[in-house]
Design a protein around this motif. Structure first.
Motif, PDB file in Angstrom:
ATOM      1  N   PHE A   1      13.578   3.891   7.254  1.00 18.71           N
ATOM      2  CA  PHE A   1      12.193   3.667   7.642  1.00 18.71           C
ATOM      3  C   PHE A   1      11.333   4.618   6.821  1.00 18.71           C
ATOM      4  CE2 PHE A   1      14.683   2.188  11.145  1.00 18.71           C
ATOM      5  CZ  PHE A   1      13.964   1.141  11.698  1.00 18.71           C
ATOM      6  N   ASP A   2      10.238   4.098   6.266  1.00 18.68           N
ATOM      7  CA  ASP A   2       9.344   4.977   5.511  1.00 18.68           C
ATOM      8  C   ASP A   2       8.377   5.664   6.472  1.00 18.68           C
ATOM      9  OD1 ASP A   2       7.279   3.144   6.059  1.00 18.68           O
ATOM     10  OD2 ASP A   2       7.190   2.374   4.012  1.00 18.68           O
ATOM     11  N   GLU A   3       7.480   6.453   5.923  1.00 15.49           N
ATOM     12  CA  GLU A   3       6.547   7.239   6.750  1.00 15.49           C
ATOM     13  C   GLU A   3       5.578   6.363   7.529  1.00 15.49           C
ATOM     14  OE1 GLU A   3       4.937   6.404   2.803  1.00 15.49           O
ATOM     15  OE2 GLU A   3       6.760   7.474   3.381  1.00 15.49           O
ATOM     16  N   ARG A   4       5.421   5.089   7.129  1.00 17.03           N
ATOM     17  CA  ARG A   4       4.528   4.172   7.841  1.00 17.03           C
ATOM     18  C   ARG A   4       5.275   3.325   8.873  1.00 17.03           C
ATOM     19  NH1 ARG A   4       2.144   0.641   3.504  1.00 17.03           N
ATOM     20  NH2 ARG A   4       4.275   0.784   2.808  1.00 17.03           N
ATOM     21  N   GLY A   5       6.578   3.556   9.004  1.00 14.95           N
ATOM     22  CA  GLY A   5       7.372   2.802   9.972  1.00 14.95           C
ATOM     23  C   GLY A   5       7.899   1.479   9.437  1.00 14.95           C
ATOM     24  N   LYS A   6       7.775   1.252   8.119  1.00 20.27           N
ATOM     25  CA  LYS A   6       8.312   0.032   7.504  1.00 20.27           C
ATOM     26  C   LYS A   6       9.825   0.177   7.385  1.00 20.27           C
ATOM     27  CE  LYS A   6       4.072  -1.294   6.845  1.00 20.27           C
ATOM     28  NZ  LYS A   6       3.439  -2.127   7.839  1.00 20.27           N
ATOM     29  N   MET A   7      10.530  -0.912   7.622  1.00 12.91           N
ATOM     30  CA  MET A   7      11.995  -0.897   7.682  1.00 12.91           C
ATOM     31  C   MET A   7      12.578  -1.603   6.457  1.00 12.91           C
ATOM     32  SD  MET A   7      14.187  -2.451  10.818  1.00 12.91           S
ATOM     33  CE  MET A   7      15.922  -2.164  10.993  1.00 12.91           C
ATOM     34  N   TYR A   8      13.618  -0.997   5.856  1.00 15.50           N
ATOM     35  CA  TYR A   8      14.216  -1.523   4.629  1.00 15.50           C
ATOM     36  C   TYR A   8      15.739  -1.547   4.710  1.00 15.50           C
ATOM     37  CZ  TYR A   8       9.610  -0.417   2.758  1.00 15.50           C
ATOM     38  OH  TYR A   8       8.250  -0.354   2.543  1.00 15.50           O
ATOM     39  N   LEU A   9      16.336  -2.567   4.062  1.00 13.61           N
ATOM     40  CA  LEU A   9      17.778  -2.604   3.834  1.00 13.61           C
ATOM     41  C   LEU A   9      18.025  -1.875   2.522  1.00 13.61           C
ATOM     42  CD1 LEU A   9      18.574  -6.327   4.702  1.00 13.61           C
ATOM     43  CD2 LEU A   9      18.984  -4.311   6.118  1.00 13.61           C
TER      44      LEU A   9
END
Length: 155
Positions: free
Chosen positions: A95-103
């Motif tokens: 999760f990045d600092e903005r709360g976006k989620m990535y594989l």
């Protein structure tokens, strides 16, 4: 981990891994196994991802899904082909600092094995406990069945 010795995510060759349903289509009855009942009672979160320019790169998942797991963020997901319970691909999540989620780590291996390319559409079904089922569709919007293409029945 189950299937580790099979290498590169290949299925076990069982009937369930050949594009057929893994369990019967009849409704659950009181005599059904507890695992079947638990799967039907679980809340399933489904979403679609269209692969853009670099399908092998890090993939961002749905913001609604990221919100769904808020407070219980997984560090890894186990991806599996829908209808095939033989092998799960471990893929790291961040999760990045903005709360976006990535594989992240493990995604490229999954994508290469399944020959994913820009334009492919994936439907993800989160089954809980870091278990994620994936259906893959090509650029013609037809579903890909990976293990059904190599039947050993060459009469």
């Amino acid at each position: 981990m189950a299937g580790r010795g099979r290498g590169r995510g290949r299925g076990c060759g069982r009937r369930c891994c050949r594009g057929r349903a893994a369990r019967p289509s009849s409704p659950a009855t009181p005599s059904s196994s507890s695992s079947d009942l638990q799967e039907e009672e679980r809340e399933v979160f489904e979403f679609v991802v269209v692969l853009k320019s670099d399908p092998l790169g890090i993939q961002r998942l749905s913001d609604k899904f990221a919100n769904f797991v808020t407070g219980n963020e997984p560090v890894m997901l186990h991806l599996r082909e829908a209808g095939c319970d033989c092998y799960r691909w471990p893929v790291d999540v961040f999760f990045d600092e903005r709360g976006k989620m990535y594989l992240h780590t493990g995604w490229e291996k999954f994508a290469r094995y399944h020959n994913l390319e820009a334009g492919c559409v994936l439907t993800f079904s989160y089954l809980g406990e870091a278990d994620m089922s994936v259906k893959m569709f090509d650029e013609t919007r037809c579903r890909r069945h990976y293990h059904g293409d190599t039947d050993e029945e060459d009469d």
